[in-house]
Design a protein around this motif. Sequence first.
Motif, short mmCIF file in Angstrom:
data_model
loop_
_atom_site.label_atom_id
_atom_site.label_comp_id
_atom_site.label_asym_id
_atom_site.label_seq_id
_atom_site.Cartn_x
_atom_site.Cartn_y
_atom_site.Cartn_z
N GLN A 64 0.84 -1.20 0.00
CA GLN A 64 0.00 0.00 0.00
C GLN A 64 0.88 1.25 0.00
O GLN A 64 0.59 2.22 -0.72
CB GLN A 64 -0.93 0.00 1.22
N GLU A 65 1.94 1.22 0.79
CA GLU A 65 2.87 2.35 0.83
C GLU A 65 3.51 2.58 -0.53
O GLU A 65 3.63 3.72 -0.99
CB GLU A 65 3.96 2.04 1.87
N GLU A 66 3.91 1.50 -1.18
CA GLU A 66 4.51 1.58 -2.52
C GLU A 66 3.53 2.17 -3.52
O GLU A 66 3.87 3.05 -4.31
CB GLU A 66 4.95 0.19 -2.95
N ARG A 67 2.28 1.69 -3.50
CA ARG A 67 1.26 2.22 -4.43
C ARG A 67 1.02 3.70 -4.17
O ARG A 67 0.89 4.49 -5.11
CB ARG A 67 -0.04 1.43 -4.29
N SER A 68 0.97 4.07 -2.91
CA SER A 68 0.75 5.47 -2.56
C SER A 68 1.91 6.34 -3.05
O SER A 68 1.71 7.42 -3.62
CB SER A 68 0.59 5.60 -1.05
N ARG A 69 3.12 5.85 -2.83
CA ARG A 69 4.31 6.59 -3.26
C ARG A 69 4.31 6.75 -4.79
O ARG A 69 4.61 7.83 -5.32
CB ARG A 69 5.56 5.84 -2.80
N VAL A 98 1.72 9.38 -5.84
CA VAL A 98 2.20 10.74 -5.58
C VAL A 98 3.22 11.14 -6.63
O VAL A 98 3.19 12.26 -7.17
CB VAL A 98 2.79 10.86 -4.16
N GLU A 99 4.11 10.22 -6.96
CA GLU A 99 5.12 10.49 -7.99
C GLU A 99 4.46 10.80 -9.33
O GLU A 99 4.84 11.76 -10.01
CB GLU A 99 6.04 9.28 -8.11
N GLN A 100 3.47 9.99 -9.70
CA GLN A 100 2.78 10.23 -10.97
C GLN A 100 2.06 11.58 -10.95
O GLN A 100 2.08 12.32 -11.94
CB GLN A 100 1.79 9.11 -11.27
N ARG A 111 2.85 14.26 -9.24
CA ARG A 111 3.85 15.34 -9.33
C ARG A 111 4.39 15.47 -10.75
O ARG A 111 4.60 16.58 -11.24
CB ARG A 111 4.99 15.08 -8.35
N GLN A 112 4.64 14.34 -11.40
CA GLN A 112 5.14 14.41 -12.78
C GLN A 112 4.09 15.00 -13.71
O GLN A 112 4.41 15.79 -14.61
CB GLN A 112 5.56 13.02 -13.25
N TRP A 113 2.83 14.62 -13.50
CA TRP A 113 1.76 15.12 -14.37
C TRP A 113 1.56 16.62 -14.20
O TRP A 113 1.31 17.34 -15.16
CB TRP A 113 0.47 14.37 -14.03
N HIS A 114 1.69 17.10 -12.96
CA HIS A 114 1.41 18.51 -12.68
C HIS A 114 2.65 19.40 -12.73
O HIS A 114 2.54 20.60 -12.53
CB HIS A 114 0.71 18.66 -11.33
N TYR A 115 3.78 18.83 -12.99
CA TYR A 115 5.01 19.64 -13.08
C TYR A 115 4.93 20.52 -14.32
O TYR A 115 4.74 20.05 -15.43
CB TYR A 115 6.22 18.71 -13.15
N ASP A 116 5.09 21.83 -14.14
CA ASP A 116 4.94 22.75 -15.27
C ASP A 116 6.27 23.25 -15.82
O ASP A 116 6.30 24.08 -16.72
CB ASP A 116 4.04 23.93 -14.89
N GLY A 117 7.38 22.78 -15.26
CA GLY A 117 8.68 23.16 -15.78
C GLY A 117 9.19 24.50 -15.29
O GLY A 117 10.28 24.92 -15.68
N LEU A 118 8.44 25.22 -14.47
CA LEU A 118 8.87 26.54 -14.02
C LEU A 118 9.72 26.48 -12.75
O LEU A 118 10.31 27.49 -12.37
CB LEU A 118 7.65 27.42 -13.76
N TYR A 119 9.78 25.37 -12.11
CA TYR A 119 10.59 25.23 -10.90
C TYR A 119 11.30 23.88 -10.97
O TYR A 119 10.88 22.99 -11.71
CB TYR A 119 9.72 25.33 -9.65
N PRO A 120 12.39 23.74 -10.26
CA PRO A 120 13.11 22.46 -10.32
C PRO A 120 12.21 21.33 -9.82
O PRO A 120 11.39 21.52 -8.94
CB PRO A 120 14.29 22.64 -9.38
N SER A 121 12.40 20.18 -10.40
CA SER A 121 11.64 19.01 -9.98
C SER A 121 11.90 18.76 -8.50
O SER A 121 12.98 19.03 -7.99
CB SER A 121 12.08 17.79 -10.80
N TYR A 122 10.89 18.25 -7.83
CA TYR A 122 11.03 18.03 -6.39
C TYR A 122 12.18 17.08 -6.08
O TYR A 122 12.75 17.12 -5.00
CB TYR A 122 9.72 17.50 -5.80
N LEU A 123 12.57 16.25 -7.04
CA LEU A 123 13.68 15.31 -6.77
C LEU A 123 14.99 16.06 -6.50
O LEU A 123 15.84 15.59 -5.76
CB LEU A 123 13.86 14.35 -7.94
#
Length: 84
Positions: free
Chosen positions: A54-59, A62-64, A66-78
Motif C-alpha cells: 500500500q505504501e509503494e502504491r501510494s508513493r 504521488v510520484e505520478q 507530481r510528474q503530471w502537474h510539473y509545469d517546468g517553471l521550478y526544479p523538480s522536487y527530486l
Amino acid sequence: MTWRQVFLLSGFSALVLLSTENRQKLRADELRREYHEEQRNESENFVEEQNDEQEERSREAVEQWRQWHYDGLYPSYLYSRHHI
C-alpha cells in the motif's frame, strides 16, 4: 507378595501413568503453542507485506501526480530533496 508390596506397586504404576499423561499434556501444549505462534507470525508477515504494498502504491501515485502537474517553471522536487 504381600499386600504392602502390591499397594506400593499399584501406587508406583499410578505415578508412572500420571507422569506419562503429564508428559503428553505438556507436549500437546507445546505443539499448540508452536502452532499459534506460527499462525501469528504468518499473519504479521501478511499484514506487513500488505502495508508495504500500500505504501509503494501510494508513493507511486504521488510520484505520478507530481510528474503530471510539473509545469517546468521550478526544479523538480527530486532535486530539492534533502534526503533520499
